[in-house]
Write an enzyme that holds these catalytic residues in place. Structure first.
Site, PDB file in Angstrom:
ATOM      1  N   LYS A 204       4.387   5.071  -1.129  1.00 27.67           N
ATOM      2  CA  LYS A 204       3.106   5.682  -1.480  1.00 27.67           C
ATOM      3  C   LYS A 204       3.142   7.172  -1.175  1.00 27.67           C
ATOM      4  O   LYS A 204       3.441   7.579  -0.058  1.00 27.67           O
ATOM      5  CB  LYS A 204       1.983   4.991  -0.710  1.00 27.67           C
ATOM      6  CG  LYS A 204       1.868   3.503  -1.012  1.00 27.67           C
ATOM      7  CD  LYS A 204       0.928   2.779  -0.075  1.00 27.67           C
ATOM      8  CE  LYS A 204       1.490   2.673   1.319  1.00 27.67           C
ATOM      9  NZ  LYS A 204       0.686   1.797   2.200  1.00 27.67           N
ATOM     10  N   THR A 236     -11.118   7.423   3.343  1.00 25.74           N
ATOM     11  CA  THR A 236      -9.790   6.909   2.996  1.00 25.74           C
ATOM     12  C   THR A 236      -9.256   5.901   4.006  1.00 25.74           C
ATOM     13  O   THR A 236      -8.099   5.481   3.898  1.00 25.74           O
ATOM     14  CB  THR A 236      -8.783   8.071   2.877  1.00 25.74           C
ATOM     15  OG1 THR A 236      -8.726   8.772   4.129  1.00 25.74           O
ATOM     16  CG2 THR A 236      -9.191   9.046   1.779  1.00 25.74           C
ATOM     17  N   GLY A 238      -8.132   2.678   5.586  1.00 29.44           N
ATOM     18  CA  GLY A 238      -7.797   1.354   5.070  1.00 29.44           C
ATOM     19  C   GLY A 238      -7.200   1.330   3.690  1.00 29.44           C
ATOM     20  O   GLY A 238      -7.039   0.253   3.105  1.00 29.44           O
ATOM     21  N   THR A 239      -6.822   2.486   3.148  1.00 34.45           N
ATOM     22  CA  THR A 239      -6.276   2.496   1.781  1.00 34.45           C
ATOM     23  C   THR A 239      -4.957   1.728   1.689  1.00 34.45           C
ATOM     24  O   THR A 239      -4.726   0.972   0.745  1.00 34.45           O
ATOM     25  CB  THR A 239      -6.070   3.937   1.292  1.00 34.45           C
ATOM     26  OG1 THR A 239      -5.344   4.675   2.293  1.00 34.45           O
ATOM     27  CG2 THR A 239      -7.391   4.625   1.035  1.00 34.45           C
ATOM     28  N   GLY A 240      -4.070   1.928   2.682  1.00 31.58           N
ATOM     29  CA  GLY A 240      -2.789   1.227   2.641  1.00 31.58           C
ATOM     30  C   GLY A 240      -2.948  -0.267   2.785  1.00 31.58           C
ATOM     31  O   GLY A 240      -2.301  -1.050   2.080  1.00 31.58           O
ATOM     32  N   CYS A 241      -3.808  -0.685   3.707  1.00 28.14           N
ATOM     33  CA  CYS A 241      -4.079  -2.119   3.880  1.00 28.14           C
ATOM     34  C   CYS A 241      -4.647  -2.712   2.600  1.00 28.14           C
ATOM     35  O   CYS A 241      -4.241  -3.797   2.156  1.00 28.14           O
ATOM     36  CB  CYS A 241      -5.066  -2.333   5.027  1.00 28.14           C
ATOM     37  SG  CYS A 241      -4.525  -1.695   6.622  1.00 28.14           S
TER      38      CYS A 241
END
Length: 524
Positions: A204, A236, A238-241
């Protein structure tokens, strides 16, 4: 454990479940939902970890189960404390789910210490499921979430079982043991990470500055850059989770890997775009259900640079494409155009050399004489040479055709699409129209995708409002009204024209149907 299917391989399951589950239909609400797991840390602020994962999984139509690997005391401003469950409690959660709620796909997030990773790895070895791993090492707020010996345990015990790894740039740097300051370095790091045993990796690139957010996916054989316009927001957390949970949910629904990534990217973009302000720090993105907004969809290219410089093909004018026969010889135009047909595709599969060029030249000349929008299938060089109105390309031809030459010559471009990854590739070139299919079963050509059906077609109409859509495959006059009811602009027809007993009558019926559609739209 199952080996993952190639993400570029057509799959009969590409759209089968989601065509109902994402539509909100009554049948979807009563159907058993696929079971997916999240094995991750808890976020007391509700923005990341288990809480974000379950919101995402439920929003996308799956039943989410959770195994908590860590308790955190955190909010939108900081992570204040972390405590791990006892080994027996971790094992107990895993065993309780394994015997009663086995997953079709699962997501790994924050995993705690080496002992916990070993327990999780032993359970995964006994499961027959797809595994997505988001290697949480540093939180969005910058808090180091690693235990001293956990990284080595992750590499040696877990990564060889992982189908898709989704690190952000700092995490990719740790795993690849290199700095990443460019898109070329992202590609290099991905190759190194694959050597750790994962089947595929999605790095990412959101930490880079610029107008675009670009991610890089590869399985070692194929690769893709996924690009979106950057969304300016502070929400933003928690975007990866959320991204990895959304991928997991879509895999559980039967989507191929790259389709799942496209949908997950759109889900995250939607959540960023519409996130409300929560807390006093870096708040979470919103969780709003299936993404159906065109601007949230990423586009796919072979290089990062191509993702930042997209062409845009000229539209087909104010007159809708409408009734769209597909024929294999120029002589069909001499039969169809005097009857009032104004859009035709010439698709020739059985000629080569001079015979092929003769047909295209004859059809192009006659189409210009009759003011017909003639699209040449595949043979873009001959379409350019003989000044056809446009070119229609399949996905495999997009990679080899000289799109710049086609655009410079002011030819229109139509592109075939069958699934999310193909729509994302089409969005990268911004064609004049997109063809969507197969809608129903067809014997005209060998199809590697299950029929999408009317609900999926209606979803594409909602999701792609700025593009004319051409429905294709298995459509005849008797089922055409329900196809048009989805809102599509055009219907491509082969057999219902070429096998018609009374061609003038059949063409007249088709033209009348589209005329009625036009009147209905105007009256509305």
């Amino acid at each position: 454990m199952n080996q993952p299917a190639s993400s570029f391989s057509p799959s009969p399951a590409s759209s089968s479940y989601s065509s109902t589950s994402s539509s909100g239909s009554a049948s979807a609400s009563t159907a058993a939902k696929p079971i997916v797991w999240t094995i991750a840390g808890s976020d007391s602020g509700g923005g990341a970890g288990i809480q974000a994962d379950l919101k995402t999984m439920n929003a996308l139509g799956t039943h989410g189960c959770s195994v908590i690997t860590a308790l955190t005391a955190q909010n939108t401003q900081a992570v204040n404390a972390i405590e791990l469950p006892t080994p027996s409690m971790l094992q107990g959660q895993l065993e309780a789910l394994r015997i009663d709620l086995p997953p079709v796909a699962l997501k790994l997030g924050m995993l705690g210490d080496a002992q916990g990773i070993g327990i999780i790895a032993n359970t995964l070895k006994a499961l027959n499921t797809l595994i997505v791993c988001d290697p949480v090492m540093v939180s969005t707020s910058g808090h180091d979430l690693r235990q001293a010996d956990a990284l080595q345990a992750l590499k040696s015990q877990l990564l060889p079982w992982v189908h898709l790894l989704t690190p952000n740039l700092p995490e990719a740097e740790i795993l690849a043991e290199q700095t990443i300051t460019s898109t070329e370095a992202m590609e290099s790091a991905a190759r190194k990470i694959l050597q750790l045993g994962v089947r595929s990796v999605l790095i990412k690139g959101g930490h880079f500055d610029g107008d675009f957010a670009q991610d890089y996916w590869t399985n070692g054989t194929q690769h893709a850059w996924l690009t979106s316009s950057r969304i300016e927001t502070e929400q933003t957390h928690g975007t990866g989770c959320t991204l990895s949970a959304a991928i997991t949910a879509c895999l559980g629904l039967g989507y191929q890997e790259l389709d799942a990534i496209v949908i997950a990217k759109a889900y995250v973009n939607q959540g960023l775009r519409l996130a409300p302000k929560v807390g006093h720090g870096q708040g979470p993105l919103a969780h709003l259900g299936w993404p159906e907004t065109q601007d949230d969809l990423p586009w796919i290219t072979d290089s990062a640079e191509a993702g930042q410089h997209r062409p845009q093909f000229r539209d087909c004018g104010e007159q809708p494409l409408g009734f769209y026969p597909i024929v294999n010889r120029a002589e069909w135009l001499e039969k169809l155009l005097p009857l009032g047909v104004s859009t035709v595709q010439l698709r020739i599969k059985d000629l080569q050399g001079e015979a092929l060029e003769r047909e295209i030249a004859q059809a192009s000349a006659y189409a210009r004489q009759m003011n017909c929008r003639l699209f040449i299938n595949d043979y873009w060089q001959l379409a350019l040479k003989h000044n056809a109105y446009g070119v229609h390309l399949g996905q495999e031809d997009l990679a080899t055709a000289d799109l710049a030459a086609i655009q410079t010559a002011d030819l229109r471009l139509g592109v075939s699409t069958h699934c999310y990854r193909e729509v994302a590739r089409a969005l990268a070139v911004r064609p004049s129209y997109m063809a969507v299919g197969p809608i129903f079963n067809t014997t005209t050509k060998t199809m590697y995708f299950q029929p999408q059906g009317l609900e999926a077609l209606a979803r594409w109409r909602r999701s792609l409002p700025n593009y004319p859509l051409v429905a294709i495959a298995g459509i005849f006059l008797d089922n055409a009204p329900e196809v048009l009811a989805t809102g599509v602009d055009s219907i491509a027809v082969v057999r219902d024209v070429t096998q018609a007993e009374d061609l003038p009558q059949r063409v007249g019926q088709w033209l009348a149907l589209f005329e009625q559609k036009k009147k209905t739209v105007c009256n509305y």
